[in-house]
Design a protein around this motif. Structure first.
Motif, short mmCIF file in Angstrom:
data_model
loop_
_atom_site.label_atom_id
_atom_site.label_comp_id
_atom_site.label_asym_id
_atom_site.label_seq_id
_atom_site.Cartn_x
_atom_site.Cartn_y
_atom_site.Cartn_z
N LEU A 8 -24.45 -10.56 -6.23
CA LEU A 8 -24.01 -9.18 -6.40
C LEU A 8 -22.52 -9.16 -6.69
N SER A 9 -22.10 -8.18 -7.44
CA SER A 9 -20.66 -7.99 -7.65
C SER A 9 -20.05 -7.60 -6.31
N PRO A 10 -18.74 -7.75 -6.16
CA PRO A 10 -18.11 -7.33 -4.90
C PRO A 10 -18.39 -5.86 -4.58
N GLU A 11 -18.37 -5.00 -5.59
CA GLU A 11 -18.63 -3.58 -5.37
C GLU A 11 -20.06 -3.35 -4.92
N ALA A 12 -21.01 -4.04 -5.56
CA ALA A 12 -22.42 -3.88 -5.20
C ALA A 12 -22.68 -4.42 -3.80
N SER A 13 -22.04 -5.51 -3.45
CA SER A 13 -22.20 -6.08 -2.12
C SER A 13 -21.64 -5.12 -1.06
N ARG A 14 -20.50 -4.55 -1.34
CA ARG A 14 -19.89 -3.59 -0.41
C ARG A 14 -20.77 -2.35 -0.28
N ASP A 15 -21.28 -1.84 -1.40
CA ASP A 15 -22.16 -0.68 -1.37
C ASP A 15 -23.43 -0.96 -0.58
N ALA A 16 -24.01 -2.14 -0.79
CA ALA A 16 -25.23 -2.51 -0.05
C ALA A 16 -24.95 -2.56 1.45
N ALA A 17 -23.79 -3.09 1.82
CA ALA A 17 -23.42 -3.16 3.23
C ALA A 17 -23.24 -1.76 3.82
N LEU A 18 -22.61 -0.87 3.08
CA LEU A 18 -22.41 0.49 3.58
C LEU A 18 -23.73 1.26 3.66
N LEU A 59 -15.50 -1.96 9.00
CA LEU A 59 -16.79 -1.52 8.46
C LEU A 59 -17.06 -0.08 8.86
N GLN A 60 -16.83 0.25 10.13
CA GLN A 60 -17.06 1.61 10.59
C GLN A 60 -16.12 2.60 9.90
N LYS A 61 -14.88 2.19 9.68
CA LYS A 61 -13.94 3.08 8.99
C LYS A 61 -14.38 3.30 7.54
N ALA A 62 -14.84 2.24 6.88
CA ALA A 62 -15.32 2.38 5.49
C ALA A 62 -16.56 3.27 5.45
N LEU A 63 -17.43 3.12 6.45
CA LEU A 63 -18.61 3.97 6.53
C LEU A 63 -18.21 5.43 6.74
N ALA A 64 -17.28 5.67 7.64
CA ALA A 64 -16.80 7.04 7.89
C ALA A 64 -16.20 7.64 6.63
N GLU A 65 -15.43 6.84 5.90
CA GLU A 65 -14.81 7.33 4.66
C GLU A 65 -15.86 7.70 3.63
N ARG A 66 -16.85 6.84 3.47
CA ARG A 66 -17.90 7.12 2.49
C ARG A 66 -18.68 8.37 2.89
N MET A 67 -19.06 8.45 4.16
CA MET A 67 -19.81 9.61 4.64
C MET A 67 -19.00 10.89 4.46
N ALA A 68 -17.73 10.85 4.82
CA ALA A 68 -16.89 12.03 4.72
C ALA A 68 -16.77 12.51 3.27
#
Length: 196
Positions: A8-18, A59-68
């Motif tokens: 996966l690209s770095p972006e796709a890997s990050r998106d999958a994790a989120l 990870l939690q901060k990135a999740l909060a940012e995406r959700m927000a």
């Protein structure tokens, strides 16, 4: 026979994790959102997630940012529809309450505060502030300043997500009562502000 892991690209890997982190949040609560659990869920290594997020709090901060970002965009669009007369204010109340309850934002925010990770709330607070700025300070749904209206609605939704079910049960009220009160508040203040 081994199965080759898909690159996966770095972006796709990050998106999958989120995506996996969000699913874990909804399924099992914020304490389940760990690097190990997310890595297992997406078939990646702990080291891979460390590379992307640095730590579980990252990870939690990135999740909060995406959700927000997602939640405020949805609510912002609903506010504009209601202002145009296309929808009932109940839509905004439901979206806000659902974000904190069913989507897990209330539990995640509380978990971050209780674990001392207060700065992880910054993306949520920044997204709400940006939404209020984007919508402007005029034409709030209730007739009160938009910042006041937002504060009231967010605090009601957060409180309901954390304690609403238990309080409604203890008071022998329907589970939806807090939402009804929030809608009633928006409409009552708006009706009072209208010229006769």
């Amino acid at each position: 026979m081994s199965i080759a892991r898909r690159r996966l690209s770095p972006e796709a890997s990050r998106d999958a994790a989120l995506d996996a982190a969000r699913d874990l949040l909804i399924e099992a609560g914020p304490q389940a959102v760990t690097l190990k659990a997310v890595a297992t869920r997406i078939g990646r290594t702990h080291a891979n997630l460390l590379h992307h997020f640095g730590s579980a709090s990252g990870l939690q901060k990135a999740l909060a940012e995406r959700m927000a970002t997602t939640i405020t965009a949805t609510i912002g669009a609903a506010v504009l529809r209601v202002r145009d007369g296309d929808h009932d204010p109940r839509e905004i109340v439901d979206l806000t309450f659902d974000a904190f309850d069913r989507e897990g934002a209330g539990a995640l925010a509380s978990w971050m505060i209780l674990s001392g990770n207060d700065d992880a709330l910054d993306p949520i607070l920044d997204a709400i502030h940006a939404l209020v700025d984007r919508l402007g300070h005029e034409n709030a749904l209730s007739g009160m300043p938009l910042a006041d209206e937002t504060l009231q609605l967010v605090l009601m939704a957060l409180g309901d997500a954390l304690l609403g079910g238990a309080m409604a049960k203890a008071l022998r009220l329907p589970r939806e009562r807090a939402r009804e009160l929030a809608v009633r508040s928006l409409i009552a203040v708006r009706d009072e502000a209208r010229p006769c």
